[in-house]
Design a protein around this motif. Structure first.
Motif, PDB file in Angstrom:
ATOM      1  N   HIS A 147       1.673  -8.114   4.806  1.00 39.40           N
ATOM      2  CA  HIS A 147       1.078  -6.683   4.707  1.00 39.40           C
ATOM      3  C   HIS A 147      -0.324  -6.978   5.593  1.00 39.40           C
ATOM      4  O   HIS A 147      -0.383  -6.075   6.590  1.00 39.40           O
ATOM      5  N   GLY A 148      -1.175  -7.867   5.303  1.00 38.26           N
ATOM      6  CA  GLY A 148      -2.355  -8.065   6.298  1.00 38.26           C
ATOM      7  C   GLY A 148      -2.042  -9.042   7.515  1.00 38.26           C
ATOM      8  O   GLY A 148      -1.492  -8.637   8.400  1.00 38.26           O
TER       9      GLY A 148
ATOM     10  N   ASP B 147       0.871  -1.191  -0.126  1.00 38.52           N
ATOM     11  CA  ASP B 147       0.129   0.044   0.051  1.00 38.52           C
ATOM     12  C   ASP B 147       1.011   1.276  -0.014  1.00 38.52           C
ATOM     13  O   ASP B 147       0.494   2.140   0.728  1.00 38.52           O
TER      14      ASP B 147
ATOM     15  N   CYS C  27      -9.435  -4.190  -0.111  1.00 38.85           N
ATOM     16  CA  CYS C  27      -9.081  -3.978   1.378  1.00 38.85           C
ATOM     17  C   CYS C  27      -9.673  -5.167   2.154  1.00 38.85           C
ATOM     18  O   CYS C  27      -9.281  -5.486   3.245  1.00 38.85           O
TER      19      CYS C  27
ATOM     20  N   ALA D 134      -4.774  -9.533   2.552  1.00 36.65           N
ATOM     21  CA  ALA D 134      -5.731  -8.355   3.024  1.00 36.65           C
ATOM     22  C   ALA D 134      -6.461  -8.922   4.338  1.00 36.65           C
ATOM     23  O   ALA D 134      -7.501  -8.327   4.768  1.00 36.65           O
TER      24      ALA D 134
ATOM     25  N   HIS E 200      -1.778  -2.668   6.801  1.00 36.14           N
ATOM     26  CA  HIS E 200      -3.111  -2.904   6.356  1.00 36.14           C
ATOM     27  C   HIS E 200      -4.169  -2.495   7.075  1.00 36.14           C
ATOM     28  O   HIS E 200      -5.071  -1.461   6.598  1.00 36.14           O
TER      29      HIS E 200
ATOM     30  N   GLY F 196       0.882  -4.815  -1.218  1.00 35.37           N
ATOM     31  CA  GLY F 196      -0.196  -4.715  -0.467  1.00 35.37           C
ATOM     32  C   GLY F 196      -1.583  -5.068  -1.585  1.00 35.37           C
ATOM     33  O   GLY F 196      -1.212  -5.312  -2.637  1.00 35.37           O
TER      34      GLY F 196
END
Length: 324
Positions: free
Chosen positions: A166-167, A68, A111, A173, A208, A94
């Motif tokens: 990332h998540g 992101d 997202c 996500a 995230h 991301g």
């Protein structure tokens, strides 16, 4: 079926076991930079922080942009600046980059928003993504480069293995490491213990979910840690416009930038402030995203005043001093 913006594509799935037995980065200091969101002022501030460490005689940090890094940068010049600079360093996808490199019509913004996020916010994020995808279409070289980025890596700092994601460990996500989902300090849910065992890491460094925190988890008689940097390119605390990056180092974090942190096996894991506030960038944002635009409606207040989140919300260590 979940709607665009809440839907999580199957190809977003990641496997924590894929982190076991691998080391992608070995360094004395790593900056984990999540959620740059196309903020060039924040990018410049991170580069200054890294340069200052060298000037002060500390090891040069390895910069890891864990997704992101794109979002507000929908004009061609800013899109090129962000991606050109980030791709000089270690970078991960991301969900934003996933939807630039290989768009999935059902994912929307990618997202995978949970139910506590209202529908209007989800719709605005989908609209931002559509505009950003236009910039990516005009820069096919960058779009192709971000499509090849990994989604998780392991960094070794002083023998402490950090899974940079990332998540959450099972989804690009995922919201499993959001502060809203954290247990009371000192407790370790079975799913989090399983993630640490399968990944064979000491730390998960993630982003995230946009709100930062640090928390220890006892697993098999050993302390482990989750540190979420929130956002490098947006404010993270009410009344404080600074971004946050995660600094993992064999040397202590410079005190002038340290927000909070904890030591793990002799390695310093800290939230470090990114002082990016810039009148020039504020003016750029207003021109690019004027009042009534999706980004202005969703982010103008946060960019000026920060979210309803405080240092006491971020500090989830069961002992030690609570930040002011």
């Amino acid at each position: 079926m979940s709607t665009p913006g809440r839907h999580c594509p199957l190809h977003y799935r990641t496997d924590p076991a894929a982190l076991a037995g691998r080391t992608d980065v070995v360094a004395e200091t790593v900056y984990v930079i999540g959620g740059m969101y196309g903020n060039t002022a924040a990018l410049d501030a991170v580069l200054r922080l890294a340069a200052a460490e060298e000037e002060q005689g500390r090891p040069a940090p390895t910069l890891v942009f864990n997704g992101d890094f794109n979002w507000f940068n929908v004009d061609d010049q800013t899109f090129d600046r962000i991606n050109t600079e980030v791709l000089r360093h270690v970078a991960l996808q991301g969900n934003v980059e996933a939807e630039l490199g290989s768009p999935d019509g059902e994912a929307g913004c990618g997202c995978a928003y949970p139910e506590w996020v209202d529908d209007a916010t989800v719709a605005r994020s989908n609209a931002i993504m559509q505009r950003l995808q236009g910039a990516a279409t005009r820069a096919p070289g960058h779009a192709e480069a971000v499509s090849r980025l990994p989604r998780q890596i392991v960094a070794d700092v002083g023998g402490v293995r950090t899974g940079i994601i990332h998540g959450d460990p099972e989804s690009l996500a995922g919201w499993g490491l959001a502060v809203e989902n954290m247990p009371a300090p000192g407790e370790t849910p079975a799913v989090i213990a399983d993630w640490f065992r399968r990944a064979q890491v000491d730390v998960f460094a993630c982003s995230h979910t946009c709100l930062p925190f640090i928390q220890r988890f006892p697993v098999d008689g050993r302390a482990r840690m989750v540190i979420n940097n929130g956002s490098a390119g947006m404010p993270n605390f009410r009344g404080d416009r600074r971004g946050v990056v995660t600094r993992i180092g064999s040397t202590p974090c410079p005190e002038e930038n340290r927000l909070y942190g904890a030591e793990l096996n002799g390695v310093f894991c800290d939230a470090m402030a990114v002082p990016w506030a810039s009148e020039a960038w504020d003016a750029w944002f207003r021109r690019t995203w004027p009042s009534g635009s999706p980004a202005a409606a969703s982010y103008a207040d946060r960019l000026q005043h920060g979210p309803m989140h405080g240092f006491r919300d971020a500090w989830r260590i069961d002992s030690g001093d609570v930040p002011a």
